[in-house]
Scaffold this motif. Structure first.
Motif, mmCIF file in Angstrom:
data_model
loop_
_atom_site.group_PDB
_atom_site.id
_atom_site.type_symbol
_atom_site.label_atom_id
_atom_site.label_comp_id
_atom_site.label_asym_id
_atom_site.label_seq_id
_atom_site.Cartn_x
_atom_site.Cartn_y
_atom_site.Cartn_z
ATOM 1 N N UNK A 293 0.808 -1.226 0.000
ATOM 2 C CA UNK A 293 0.000 0.000 0.000
ATOM 3 C C UNK A 293 0.843 1.280 0.000
ATOM 4 N N UNK A 294 2.177 1.156 0.035
ATOM 5 C CA UNK A 294 3.046 2.311 -0.199
ATOM 6 C C UNK A 294 2.802 2.855 -1.602
ATOM 7 N N UNK A 295 2.382 1.985 -2.507
ATOM 8 C CA UNK A 295 2.204 2.367 -3.904
ATOM 9 C C UNK A 295 0.880 3.109 -4.047
ATOM 10 N N UNK A 296 0.967 4.327 -4.540
ATOM 11 C CA UNK A 296 -0.242 5.109 -4.779
ATOM 12 C C UNK A 296 -1.095 4.406 -5.836
ATOM 13 N N UNK A 297 -2.379 4.264 -5.570
ATOM 14 C CA UNK A 297 -3.259 3.563 -6.515
ATOM 15 C C UNK A 297 -3.401 2.086 -6.227
ATOM 16 N N UNK A 298 -2.787 1.603 -5.132
ATOM 17 C CA UNK A 298 -2.821 0.174 -4.819
ATOM 18 C C UNK A 298 -4.228 -0.312 -4.464
ATOM 19 N N UNK A 302 -5.358 -4.145 -4.257
ATOM 20 C CA UNK A 302 -5.182 -4.662 -2.895
ATOM 21 C C UNK A 302 -6.485 -4.497 -2.131
ATOM 22 N N UNK A 303 -7.109 -5.608 -1.750
ATOM 23 C CA UNK A 303 -8.363 -5.519 -1.000
ATOM 24 C C UNK A 303 -8.092 -5.280 0.480
ATOM 25 N N UNK A 304 -7.076 -5.982 0.990
ATOM 26 C CA UNK A 304 -6.751 -5.832 2.401
ATOM 27 C C UNK A 304 -6.215 -7.139 2.932
#
Lengths: 416, 416
Positions: A293-298, A302-304
Motif C-alpha cells: 500500500x506504499x504504492x499510490x493507486x494500490x 489490494x483488497x486488504x
C-alpha cells in the motif's frame, strides 16, 4: 573532469547532523559530465580545513567548499582556502556597501563581524547570494600543469542550490568538455551478492566503456550502468548493449530495468492481469501489506488482509482450522497454505498470500530456527508454498520474508 | 583522542546513496570520549583509497574504514590499507575454514572470490562477523611518535553495528583516557518544531554548560543534551537539572527520556497494564501493525488486526455495518469508531484501534481533503475519535497517522 566536495562545519561531525547538499551537487555535476571522486566533512578548525583544502586542490579538477562563509569567528573557509592557494584576501567595497544597505533596509545596525563576509580571495569572482548574506566565490587557477576550478558556496541548502543552479552550472558548462552520460538501472531481488557478481562480472568486465556499480541492500541488488560518450546515441547504445547481455544472463531474476520498487512492479502486473489480492501475514506483522500500500493507486488491486499474530486470529480472521494449527504448529507449510486459501476466500480476492514464520529473537525450537518462514500463494490454479530460512535479526528476517512473498507473486503473475 | 571515519564505495559517490553508519559511530565514539575530526567518502579506486588512508593515518589517532570488505574485485579496503601502512596481507586459514563451513551449511558452493575475505593485514587482529561473511580487522601500530588504532569494518549497518558494539567499544575503552560525558535524550511526538523550540529555547539557553541539539524528523522531535565534566556525578547532575526543567515545561508531550521508540513505550505500557490490542487500519495499510510488531516480544500484547483497504473488508473483517459506510462514507468519525469497536470484538482484545483516512494523492473530495485521518480507540470505558489533517505526501500522511494513533494510545494508557 572530477570533483571533490567538502562540507565544512563542526555540527556535521556530531551524531545528529549530516551533509545532504552533496547529493544534490553530485546529481547536477554528473549531469554536466563531472564525476565526484571524494567527499569530505571537516569542522571549524583552521589547520584541518587548510589541510583538507590543500589535498583536494592537489588531486581534484574541481573543488567545492560548502559552508563556513558566515560572519562569525568560526567561519574560516575564505581565509583557509586563500591560505591553501598561497594567495591573499582583500575586502571588497561593493560587498561592504551591499551588506550595509541590506542591514539598513531592515533598520538594523551591522555588527563589525559581518565585514568578514566581504573578504574575497585574490583572483576570485564574487557570486551574489540571492537568498542570504554570504556571497559565494568562483576561482579558476592554473596550478602546476592543470587548470583548477574552486567554488566557495554557502551551507544552507536553499542558498546553495539557488547559487549553484544559476551561477555555477552555466559556468561549468563552458569549462567542462561537453559530454553526455547514459545510465541504466537493473534491480534483482533475493539473490546473494556474491552469486550475482559471479554471474555478471564476466559480462560487465568486457564492457570497459561502461562503468558498472553493484549495490546490495534490503534484499535487493542494484546494477547501475553508466557510460559517457561524445553523443547521446553512442552513450545510450553502450549501456543498452550491456543491459541486454545482463538481462540474457539473469533472466527473470531482474524485476525491473528502471527505478521502480518491487512492490510497484508487482502492482503493475496485478493491474495488467486485472487481479486482486488479499494477504494474511503472521511474522511480518503488517509489513507486506504496508509495502503493497506504499504504492499510490494500490487500492485498485489490494483488497486488504489480516495480521494474524495470535493463533486464535489465524482462525477467526483467516479461517485456518484450529486442528491444523494444533497438529502442524503455527509455523508450518500447512498453516501457510491455509492462510493463503483462507484469506483469499474470506476477502473474495483472486489471489491470497500467506506468511508464517519465526522472526526472532525468541520463539525458535530445535526443529524450527529463527529465520524459518513459509510463504504461500493461493489462486484458481492451486496453492504453492515456499520455505526459506533467512539469516539476520528480526528486522532483516521480516524484510526478506516480505521481499520473498512479493517476488514469488511477481513470478507467478509473469507466468500466468 | 580524535578519529577519522572513512566510508568506502563508489555507490556513496552517486546521488543515490549516503553513508549513515558514521552517525552511529560518532555517537558511540563520543560516548567513550573520542571526537570525530574528519569524515571522508571515497570510491572503489585503488589510488584514491590509498591516498585517503595515508592522509588519515598521518593526522588522526583512530581511523575507521567502513566497507569494501566484500568478496568482489571492487572490495579493495584490505589491500589498500595494507599498502598505506607498508605491510603485507596473508590468507588466514581459520577464516577460510569458517567461510567454507558457512557456505556448506547452506548447501551452497563457495565462489573462489570469497577467499579474498580471508586476507588479513599483517599484525591485525581478526574481528569475527556474527552477521555476515566479511570479517573485520583491528590494528594497533606505532607510527612515528604516536600510537594509532585502525579498524576495518563491514559496510552493511547491521554487521557494522554488531561488530563495533561487541568488539571495538570494549577495546577502545582500554585505549582511550577515561572521560566522562553525560547525555539525556527527550523524545516528543507530533509537536511542530518551531512550537517546541519556542518552549524550550529560553530554558536550555540558560544552561551553557550543557550542549543542546534539537532534531525533528518523522513526526518526532528529539532533544539531545550532552555535558562533559571532570566527574560522572557532575556531568550527570548538569544534564539532569536541565532535563527536569524541560520535563516540567513539556509535560506528557515527552513520551520518553531515553532511546525507546514510541511503539516500544506503548508496548511497555500495554504490558504493565496487562492489556491486549487489535488494530483495524485503512489508509495506513498495515504500517501501524508493522510498527507495533517491530518490537520484539510484542506478541505478549498484540493479537493482530485487519488491513481493511476495500469497503467490503471493513465489513467482512472488522464488522463495520455496510449501512454506516454508505451513510457517512468510509472516511468518517463513525466508521473509525466502528472499526475500533469491531476489531476489538472480533479479536477479543481489551483495546481496539481504528484508522481511516485519505493518504493521497488521489481520493480527496471537497469536504474530505488529502491528509484527513480519523483515529479511534475503543475499550471497556468507551470509544474516542480524534480527527487530524496532516500536511505532506502519501508517505508522510501515513507515518503521522500511525504516530498519532500510537500517541493517542499512549495517553489513554497513561491515564488508565
Amino acid at each position: 573532469m572530477d570533483a571533490e566536495i567538502i562540507a565544512i562545519g563542526s555540527e556535521l561531525l556530531t551524531p545528529y547532523r549530516q551533509d545532504t547538499n552533496s547529493l544534490y551537487l553530485t546529481e547536477r555535476l554528473n549531469h554536466v559530465g563531472v564525476e565526484v571522486r571524494f567527499k569530505d566533512v571537516v569542522g571549524d578548525r583552521r589547520e584541518d580545513l587548510v589541510s583538507i583544502a590543500k589535498n583536494a586542490i592537489a588531486r581534484a579538477d574541481i573543488v567545492i567548499f560548502m559552508g563556513g562563509l558566515g560572519p562569525t569567528e568560526d567561519d574560516l573557509t575564505r581565509e583557509c582556502v586563500a591560505h591553501a592557494l598561497g594567495v591573499e584576501l582583500h575586502r571588497d567595497a561593493e560587498i561592504v556597501a551591499w551588506l550595509r544597505a541590506r542591514f539598513a533596509s531592515r533598520h538594523m545596525s551591522m555588527p563589525d563581524n559581518n565585514l568578514r563576509q566581504a573578504d574575497v580571495i585574490d583572483g576570485a569572482l564574487v557570486l551574489p547570494n540571492a537568498k542570504g548574506t554570504a556571497p559565494g566565490q568562483w576561482i579558476e587557477k592554473r596550478i602546476g600543469a592543470s587548470q583548477k576550478i574552486l567554488m566557495l558556496l554557502p551551507g544552507p541548502p536553499w542558498e546553495l542550490k539557488a547559487m549553484f543552479e544559476e551561477q555555477c552550472v552555466p559556468r561549468l558548462r563552458t569549462s567542462v568538455p561537453p559530454q553526455v552520460i547514459a545510465t541504466r538501472l537493473l534491480k534483482i531481488a533475493l539473490m546473494p551478492e556474491s552469486q550475482c557478481d559471479a554471474l555478471v562480472a564476466p559480462i560487465y568486465k568486457r564492457h570497459t566503456e561502461v562503468e558498472t556499480t553493484i549495490l546490495a541492500a534490503r534484499g535487493e541488488i542494484q546494477l547501475h550502468l553508466r557510460s559517457r560518450a561524445a553523443t547521446q546515441d553512442e552513450a545510450e547504445a553502450r549501456v543498452q548493449v550491456l543491459a541486454d547481455e545482463l538481462l540474457a544472463e539473469l533472466g527473470d531474476f531482474v524485476f525491473t530495468v528502471g527505478n521502480d520498487t518491487l512492490e510497484k512492479v508487482v502492482g503493475n502486473l496485478l493491474q495488467q492481469r486485472g487481479a486482486t489480492i488479499a494477504v494474511a501475514e503472521s511474522c511480518t506483522g503488517g509489513l507486506l501489506s504496508q509495502r503493497i500500500t506504499m504504492v499510490s493507486g494500490s487500492s485498485a488491486y489490494f483488497l486488504g488482509g489480516a495480521v494474524v499474530y495470535s493463533n486464535g486470529l489465524k482462525t477467526v480472521l483467516a479461517g485456518v482450522p484450529a486442528e491444523l494449527i494444533a497438529s502442524h504448529g503455527a509455523v508450518s507449510r500447512e498453516v501457510a497454505a491455509a492462510l493463503a486459501q483462507g484469506i483469499r476466500d474470506r476477502c473474495g480476492a483472486k489471489i491470497g498470500i500467506g506468511i508464517t514464520g519465526i522472526a526472532g529473537p525468541s520463539g525458535a525450537t530445535p526443529e524450527k530456527p529463527v529465520g524459518l518462514v513459509f510463504h504461500s500463494i493461493a489462486d484458481a490454479r492451486g496453492t504453492d508454498v515456499l520455505e526459506r530460512t533467512f539469516p539476520g535479526d528480526r528486522e532483516r528476517v521480516r524484510l526478506w520474508a516480505s521481499q520473498q512473498a512479493l517476488d514469488m507473486l511477481r513470478r507467478r503473475l509473469m507466468h500466468s
